[in-house]
Design an enzyme around this catalytic site. Structure first.
Site, mmCIF file in Angstrom:
data_model
loop_
_atom_site.group_PDB
_atom_site.id
_atom_site.type_symbol
_atom_site.label_atom_id
_atom_site.label_comp_id
_atom_site.label_asym_id
_atom_site.label_seq_id
_atom_site.Cartn_x
_atom_site.Cartn_y
_atom_site.Cartn_z
ATOM 1 N N TYR A 142 57.341 -10.630 12.341
ATOM 2 C CA TYR A 142 56.470 -11.814 11.800
ATOM 3 C C TYR A 142 54.826 -11.438 12.451
ATOM 4 O O TYR A 142 53.411 -10.865 12.410
ATOM 5 C CB TYR A 142 56.810 -13.173 12.299
ATOM 6 C CG TYR A 142 55.396 -14.356 12.010
ATOM 7 C CD1 TYR A 142 54.853 -14.266 10.632
ATOM 8 C CD2 TYR A 142 54.413 -14.209 12.761
ATOM 9 C CE1 TYR A 142 54.066 -15.277 10.681
ATOM 10 C CE2 TYR A 142 53.806 -15.619 12.820
ATOM 11 C CZ TYR A 142 53.216 -15.630 11.459
ATOM 12 O OH TYR A 142 51.866 -16.835 11.275
ATOM 13 N N SER A 200 47.270 -15.074 13.492
ATOM 14 C CA SER A 200 47.637 -16.138 14.349
ATOM 15 C C SER A 200 47.492 -15.520 15.581
ATOM 16 O O SER A 200 46.888 -14.511 15.833
ATOM 17 C CB SER A 200 48.963 -15.341 14.049
ATOM 18 O OG SER A 200 49.747 -16.129 14.970
HETATM 19 N N1 LIG Z 1 51.356 -23.596 11.106
HETATM 20 C C1 LIG Z 1 51.283 -22.238 11.770
HETATM 21 O O1 LIG Z 1 51.920 -22.820 12.912
HETATM 22 C C2 LIG Z 1 50.730 -20.894 11.812
HETATM 23 C C3 LIG Z 1 50.032 -20.056 13.154
HETATM 24 C C4 LIG Z 1 49.683 -19.332 12.943
HETATM 25 C C5 LIG Z 1 49.611 -18.454 11.591
HETATM 26 N N2 LIG Z 1 50.280 -19.555 10.599
HETATM 27 C C6 LIG Z 1 49.294 -18.140 9.585
HETATM 28 O O2 LIG Z 1 48.998 -19.391 8.703
HETATM 29 C C7 LIG Z 1 49.104 -19.224 6.891
HETATM 30 C C8 LIG Z 1 49.293 -20.325 6.583
HETATM 31 O O3 LIG Z 1 50.546 -20.869 7.332
HETATM 32 P P1 LIG Z 1 50.848 -22.509 7.328
HETATM 33 O O4 LIG Z 1 51.542 -22.516 7.897
HETATM 34 O O5 LIG Z 1 50.126 -22.444 5.805
HETATM 35 O O6 LIG Z 1 52.194 -22.938 5.988
HETATM 36 P P2 LIG Z 1 53.154 -23.207 5.197
HETATM 37 O O7 LIG Z 1 52.827 -24.446 4.753
HETATM 38 O O8 LIG Z 1 54.694 -23.256 4.555
HETATM 39 O O9 LIG Z 1 52.238 -22.691 3.208
HETATM 40 C C9 LIG Z 1 52.495 -21.327 3.519
HETATM 41 C C10 LIG Z 1 51.724 -20.899 2.034
HETATM 42 O O10 LIG Z 1 51.834 -19.834 1.739
HETATM 43 C C11 LIG Z 1 52.531 -20.318 0.173
HETATM 44 N N3 LIG Z 1 53.342 -19.241 0.005
HETATM 45 C C12 LIG Z 1 54.099 -18.450 0.971
HETATM 46 N N4 LIG Z 1 55.719 -17.658 0.817
HETATM 47 C C13 LIG Z 1 54.732 -17.357 -0.901
HETATM 48 C C14 LIG Z 1 55.234 -16.425 -1.850
HETATM 49 N N5 LIG Z 1 56.310 -15.921 -1.975
HETATM 50 N N6 LIG Z 1 54.135 -16.434 -2.837
HETATM 51 C C15 LIG Z 1 53.084 -17.200 -2.598
HETATM 52 N N7 LIG Z 1 52.311 -18.058 -1.583
HETATM 53 C C16 LIG Z 1 53.589 -17.649 -0.874
HETATM 54 C C17 LIG Z 1 53.243 -21.554 0.334
HETATM 55 O O11 LIG Z 1 53.134 -22.183 -0.954
HETATM 56 P P3 LIG Z 1 54.345 -21.515 -2.207
HETATM 57 O O12 LIG Z 1 55.888 -22.421 -1.423
HETATM 58 O O13 LIG Z 1 54.177 -22.446 -3.558
HETATM 59 O O14 LIG Z 1 54.551 -20.220 -3.089
HETATM 60 C C18 LIG Z 1 51.978 -21.937 0.674
HETATM 61 O O15 LIG Z 1 51.421 -22.516 0.323
HETATM 62 C C19 LIG Z 1 50.167 -18.293 6.958
HETATM 63 O O16 LIG Z 1 49.555 -16.961 6.860
HETATM 64 C C20 LIG Z 1 50.793 -18.178 8.781
HETATM 65 O O17 LIG Z 1 51.525 -17.044 9.343
HETATM 66 C C21 LIG Z 1 50.463 -20.077 10.401
#
Ligand SMILES: NC(=O)c1ccc[n+]([C@@H]2O[C@H](COP(=O)([O-])OP(=O)(O)OC[C@H]3O[C@@H](n4cnc5c(N)ncnc54)[C@H](OP(=O)(O)O)[C@@H]3O)[C@@H](O)[C@H]2O)c1
Length: 278
Positions: free
Chosen positions: A170, A157
């Site tokens: 985080y 991130s």
């Molecule tokens: N969105 C942002 O602004 C942003 C910015 C920088 C970095 N990121 C990073 O991008 C990555 C993806 O996040 P996203 O933005 O796509 O968020 P998201 O839409 O909330 O997706 C998160 C994914 O992680 C899975 N997950 C969460 N907890 C889990 C658990 N205990 N066991 C298995 N799977 C789990 C969720 O699946 P289930 O709930 O079905 O388990 C979902 O598929 C993360 O590492 C996040 O830190 C996001």
């Protein structure tokens, strides 16, 4: 090369390097993980998709296989459970699937005063965002080294580059992801293995809702599709890290010239709950 942009033919598509190979995508039920899966499938990669919401995974796997003629498997795993990485490995071994691309994407945030956030939730976050990344990498990397080829994407991130009050833990987990990926990339480059940390800024996914983070940080959010493409292309090009979005790149670059304490104070003003603002 119309209007200075690269024209996209199948032979110039860097994501096609995974055509016919197997990729494991964690957190594929939503957001960036789902977008990674869609782009890899569209380029002909076979997929193992994992997350907790297995109905979503199955629907995605079936839809991608029908649309793109590749193979897709869904495996439900709760990554807060210590046994989950070994269970995912047992699944791929049982199916005799050789993972050539590992996309460590699953992760979540927790917004607020650290002393008010449930401790178990914080520890689960460290488990999913850090320990699982390390364990899945440790599981699949030896075979990649032996084969003298393989690719690992680690979703970090822009929060990884400085302290971020109100998502302090985080941001620290994402600093782990970034530093681990960049170090590992140099360790294994000579073995033909590529490692890249993808650093998105605010991205339109379910992240904000899960983290219970206020809207204001997400006003100029990028799409998950764009972020996923940036990550896969950087990995294919052999970059050890990439920041998605020009604005995010400038922000991270600019912060290098300010003391970290000052950056943290400014971040506290932007991130702080409304009630703390005078
Ligand atoms: N969105 C942002 O602004 C942003 C910015 C920088 C970095 N990121 C990073 O991008 C990555 C993806 O996040 P996203 O933005 O796509 O968020 P998201 O839409 O909330 O997706 C998160 C994914 O992680 C899975 N997950 C969460 N907890 C889990 C658990 N205990 N066991 C298995 N799977 C789990 C969720 O699946 P289930 O709930 O079905 O388990 C979902 O598929 C993360 O590492 C996040 O830190 C996001």
């Amino acid at each position: 090369m119309a209007n200075g942009r690269k024209s996209r033919t199948s032979s110039s598509n860097p994501i096609a390097r995974w055509k016919g190979k197997w990729a494991l995508v964690t957190g594929a039920s939503a957001g960036i993980g789902r977008a990674l899966a869609e782009q890899l499938a569209a380029s002909g990669a076979n997929l193992v998709l994992t997350a907790r919401r297995v109905d979503r995974l199955r629907e995605l796997a079936d839809g991608l296989a029908a649309r793109h003629g590749m193979q897709a498997e869904a495996f439900a795993a709760d990554l807060t459970r210590p046994e989950a990485p070994a269970a995912i490995h047992a699944f791929t071994e049982g199916k005799r699937i050789d993972i050539e691309l590992l996309a460590n994407n699953a992760g979540f945030g927790a917004f607020g005063y650290t002393h008010e956030i449930d401790e178990a939730r914080l520890l689960d976050m460290v488990q999913v965002n850090c320990a699982v990344v390390l364990r899945l990498t440790r599981i699949y990397l030896p075979r990649m080294v032996e084969r003298r080829s393989g690719d690992i994407l680690i979703v970090a991130s822009t929060a990884a580059f400085q302290p971020v009050p109100f998502i302090s833990a985080y941001a620290a987990t994402k600093a782990f992801d970034l530093i681990f990926a960049e170090g590992l990339a140099e360790e294994v480059r000579g073995y033909g293995v590529r490692v890249c940390a993808l650093c998105p800024g605010s991205t339109n996914t379910e992240f904000q809702q899960v983290a219970q983070q206020p809207d204001r940080a997400f006003r100029s959010a990028e799409t998950a599709d764009k972020v996923a493409r940036v990550g896969l292309e950087a990995l294919a090009e052999g970059k050890s890290s990439v920041i998605s979005g020009g604005r995010n790149r400038w922000m991270v670059f600019g912060e290098r010239f300010a003391p970290r304490g000052f950056v943290a104070k400014m971040a506290a003003k932007v991130m702080g709950p409304e009630s703390t603002k005078s």
